[in-house]
Design a protein around this motif. Structure first.
Motif, short mmCIF file in Angstrom:
data_model
loop_
_atom_site.label_atom_id
_atom_site.label_comp_id
_atom_site.label_asym_id
_atom_site.label_seq_id
_atom_site.Cartn_x
_atom_site.Cartn_y
_atom_site.Cartn_z
N GLN A 160 29.33 43.69 28.46
CA GLN A 160 28.94 41.85 28.45
C GLN A 160 28.42 41.86 28.91
OE1 GLN A 160 32.69 39.43 28.33
NE2 GLN A 160 30.96 38.59 29.92
N GLU A 161 27.76 42.32 29.81
CA GLU A 161 27.22 41.81 30.84
C GLU A 161 25.91 42.73 31.04
OE1 GLU A 161 27.46 39.68 32.69
OE2 GLU A 161 29.24 38.83 32.51
N GLN A 162 25.76 43.77 29.97
CA GLN A 162 24.25 45.09 30.11
C GLN A 162 24.41 45.66 31.85
OE1 GLN A 162 21.55 42.59 28.18
NE2 GLN A 162 22.04 42.39 26.12
N TRP A 163 25.25 45.37 32.49
CA TRP A 163 25.66 46.77 33.32
C TRP A 163 25.48 48.37 32.78
CZ3 TRP A 163 29.83 43.10 35.94
CH2 TRP A 163 29.34 42.45 36.28
N PRO A 164 25.15 49.46 33.60
CA PRO A 164 25.38 50.32 33.49
C PRO A 164 26.91 50.74 33.99
CG PRO A 164 23.47 50.44 34.94
CD PRO A 164 24.22 49.19 35.08
N VAL A 165 27.81 51.45 32.75
CA VAL A 165 29.26 51.51 32.58
C VAL A 165 29.76 51.86 34.67
CG1 VAL A 165 30.64 52.79 31.94
CG2 VAL A 165 29.24 52.04 31.05
N TYR A 166 28.80 52.72 35.52
CA TYR A 166 29.10 53.35 36.96
C TYR A 166 28.62 52.13 37.26
CZ TYR A 166 32.45 56.28 33.48
OH TYR A 166 33.02 56.31 32.58
N GLY A 167 27.31 51.12 36.77
CA GLY A 167 26.23 51.21 38.14
C GLY A 167 26.91 49.36 38.91
N TRP A 168 27.69 48.98 38.72
CA TRP A 168 28.31 47.06 39.34
C TRP A 168 27.24 47.70 40.08
CZ3 TRP A 168 33.60 45.38 37.02
CH2 TRP A 168 33.26 45.92 35.98
N ALA A 169 26.97 46.67 41.09
CA ALA A 169 26.11 46.01 42.24
C ALA A 169 28.23 46.15 43.02
CB ALA A 169 25.41 45.18 42.53
N GLU A 170 28.11 46.18 44.27
CA GLU A 170 29.24 45.99 44.68
C GLU A 170 29.91 44.97 44.91
OE1 GLU A 170 31.70 48.23 47.66
OE2 GLU A 170 30.71 48.64 46.28
N ALA A 171 28.94 43.83 44.61
CA ALA A 171 29.36 42.53 45.29
C ALA A 171 29.76 42.32 43.63
CB ALA A 171 27.96 41.44 44.66
N GLU A 172 29.35 43.09 42.28
CA GLU A 172 30.11 42.65 41.01
C GLU A 172 31.62 43.30 40.68
OE1 GLU A 172 29.71 40.55 38.95
OE2 GLU A 172 27.90 39.76 39.44
N GLN A 173 31.66 43.71 41.40
CA GLN A 173 33.30 45.11 41.72
C GLN A 173 34.11 44.17 42.63
OE1 GLN A 173 32.41 49.48 42.71
NE2 GLN A 173 30.48 48.88 42.64
N ARG A 174 33.50 43.39 43.58
CA ARG A 174 34.98 42.41 44.57
C ARG A 174 34.79 40.57 44.08
NH1 ARG A 174 36.34 46.21 48.72
NH2 ARG A 174 35.23 47.65 48.95
N ASP A 175 33.86 41.11 42.76
CA ASP A 175 33.92 39.41 43.04
C ASP A 175 35.04 38.60 41.87
OD1 ASP A 175 33.27 36.46 41.63
OD2 ASP A 175 31.63 37.36 41.56
N LEU A 176 35.79 38.06 42.65
CA LEU A 176 37.21 37.32 42.11
C LEU A 176 37.09 36.51 40.54
CD1 LEU A 176 38.64 35.57 45.20
CD2 LEU A 176 38.96 38.19 44.11
N ARG A 177 36.15 36.23 40.05
CA ARG A 177 35.83 35.54 39.14
C ARG A 177 36.06 36.69 37.66
NH1 ARG A 177 30.33 36.68 36.35
NH2 ARG A 177 29.50 37.78 37.63
N HIS A 178 36.15 37.82 38.22
CA HIS A 178 36.77 39.04 36.78
C HIS A 178 37.65 39.03 36.90
CE1 HIS A 178 32.38 40.64 36.63
NE2 HIS A 178 32.37 40.26 37.63
N ASN A 179 38.86 38.34 37.99
CA ASN A 179 40.16 38.33 37.59
C ASN A 179 40.86 37.99 36.21
OD1 ASN A 179 40.84 38.88 40.58
ND2 ASN A 179 41.04 37.03 41.06
N ARG A 180 39.87 37.05 35.99
CA ARG A 180 40.52 36.53 33.92
C ARG A 180 40.26 38.14 33.36
NH1 ARG A 180 40.09 31.47 32.43
NH2 ARG A 180 39.73 32.23 30.04
N ALA A 181 39.36 39.02 33.59
CA ALA A 181 39.30 40.49 33.15
C ALA A 181 40.94 41.25 33.14
CB ALA A 181 38.14 41.29 33.90
N ILE A 182 41.00 41.58 34.39
CA ILE A 182 41.78 42.04 35.14
C ILE A 182 43.42 41.52 34.88
CG2 ILE A 182 43.21 43.13 37.33
CD1 ILE A 182 40.57 42.19 38.53
N LEU A 183 43.46 40.37 34.51
CA LEU A 183 44.40 40.11 33.77
C LEU A 183 44.84 39.78 32.58
CD1 LEU A 183 44.49 36.24 35.58
CD2 LEU A 183 46.58 38.23 36.48
N SER A 184 43.24 40.64 32.33
CA SER A 184 43.97 40.02 30.77
C SER A 184 44.56 41.89 30.18
CB SER A 184 42.71 40.51 30.67
OG SER A 184 41.61 39.03 30.01
N ALA A 185 43.69 42.60 31.11
CA ALA A 185 43.97 44.51 31.47
C ALA A 185 45.11 44.13 31.21
CB ALA A 185 43.07 45.00 32.26
N VAL A 186 45.74 43.90 32.49
CA VAL A 186 47.46 43.46 33.13
C VAL A 186 48.20 42.75 31.75
CG1 VAL A 186 49.72 42.41 34.43
CG2 VAL A 186 47.57 43.33 34.99
#
Length: 321
Positions: free
Chosen positions: A265-291
């Motif tokens: 969706q964000e057009q990032w490399p699958v394993y090439g996220w910036a460290e800040a993106e890996q920790r960004d709390l705005r991705h909690n929606r995606a995590i909750l979706s996975a749960v």
């Protein structure tokens, strides 16, 4: 000092991880590495120490206890929890082994790194974790905790504290033997936000979720683990029962899929996220979706206890669709 990461080999497919070259690295010496052995963790976990005269020399007893804990944890994660080992996952397919780096300037504590690397000191591609050279494994579960992080890193890009550290802290209970049923799950958005702002303390959230999904628990522990002992005679794996172990691989798989979808969706490399993106709390929606997805697959709504069903209703409006 770890320097700038430079790709060694271009990524041939989106499913393959990269091996990066560390232009600067600590001077390291192998202290226990027998990659050709047929038995033991030496096949895939190699130990290095800093090549320095500083610090207290590493004793054979401490090293053996470290190896015993890591071997026990690896068996737990692979055979009891059913997780795919890091070196077998696509992200780490270029890695040949796991390095355990024992730091003379660090008495205790540890850190898990998430890239495949090589360096002037170690030419083969590997993933690594660092431990204080004087960590006493008979009294400290940091080695198992950091190894669990490598399993997490292999399966997901998310490093939000409530997931990354909360689950790793939960994993310690498998060795410590203090498995608990946890506190009731959040029933409102404010309580859920408290969990998602937490780190190590979120372990009680996962304990409760796993218990509700698996209230009968499982007491089957391989004999080889039950018989493992440190040099002082204490038991390495003290757990007698556990909850939710059959659910964990499904959760990891769902988090993996959520991360891949987000990268697309964000057009990032699958394993090439910036460290800040890996920790960004705005991705909690995606995590909750996975749960939500993993729980729904594991236990149909009709079978869910009231507490779990209420939690699922709480997070449903928050998830990505």
């Amino acid at each position: 000092m770890i320097g700038k990461l430079t790709p060694v080999i271009a990524q041939p497919t989106p499913e393959a991880g990269e091996c990066h070259y560390l232009q600067r690295d600590r001077l390291l010496e192998v202290v226990a590495s027998e990659p050709n052995q047929a038995e033991g963790i030496e096949k895939h976990i190699h130990f290095f120490v800093e090549a320095t005269d500083q610090g207290v020399p590493l004793s054979a007893t401490r090293l053996n206890d470290l190896k015993i804990q890591l071997e026990a944890a690896d068996v737990l994660y692979r055979e009891v929890l059913g997780l795919t080992p890091p070196l077998h996952m696509p992200r780490y397919q270029r890695a040949n082994f796991i390095m355990v780096m024992l730091r003379a300037d660090q008495v205790r504590g540890g850190q898990a790194y998430d890239e495949v690397v090589r360096s002037p000191a170690v030419s083969d591609c590997h993933i690594r974790m660092a431990l204080g050279s004087q960590v006493n494994a008979a009294e400290n579960l940091t080695p198992a905790h950091e190894l669990f992080h490598l399993y997490q890193n292999a399966h997901m890009m998310f490093k939000q504290g409530w997931v990354h550290e909360g689950l790793a802290r939960w994993s310690e209970s498998l060795l410590r033997g203090d498995i608990q049923k946890g506190d009731p799950l959040p029933t409102n958005a404010e309580a859920l936000e408290v969990v998602m702002q937490d780190s190590y303390g979120a372990a009680i959230f996962w304990q409760r979720l796993f218990y509700l999904l698996d209230p009968q628990g499982d007491s089957s522990i391989p004999k080889v683990l039950r018989e493992m002992r440190y040099h002082d005679g204490s038991q390495v794996v003290a757990v007698s029962e556990r909850y939710g172990s059959a659910f964990l691989p499904l959760l990891f798989s769902s988090l993996n899929e959520a991360g891949e979808a987000l990268a697309h969706q964000e057009q990032w490399p699958v394993y090439g996220w910036a460290e800040a993106e890996q920790r960004d709390l705005r991705h909690n929606r995606a995590i909750l979706s996975a749960v939500h997805h993993a729980v729904s697959l594991y236990m149909p709504i009709a079978d869910q206890p009231d507490e779990l069903r209420t939690f699922m209703q709480l997070i449903e409006p928050m998830i990505d669709r």
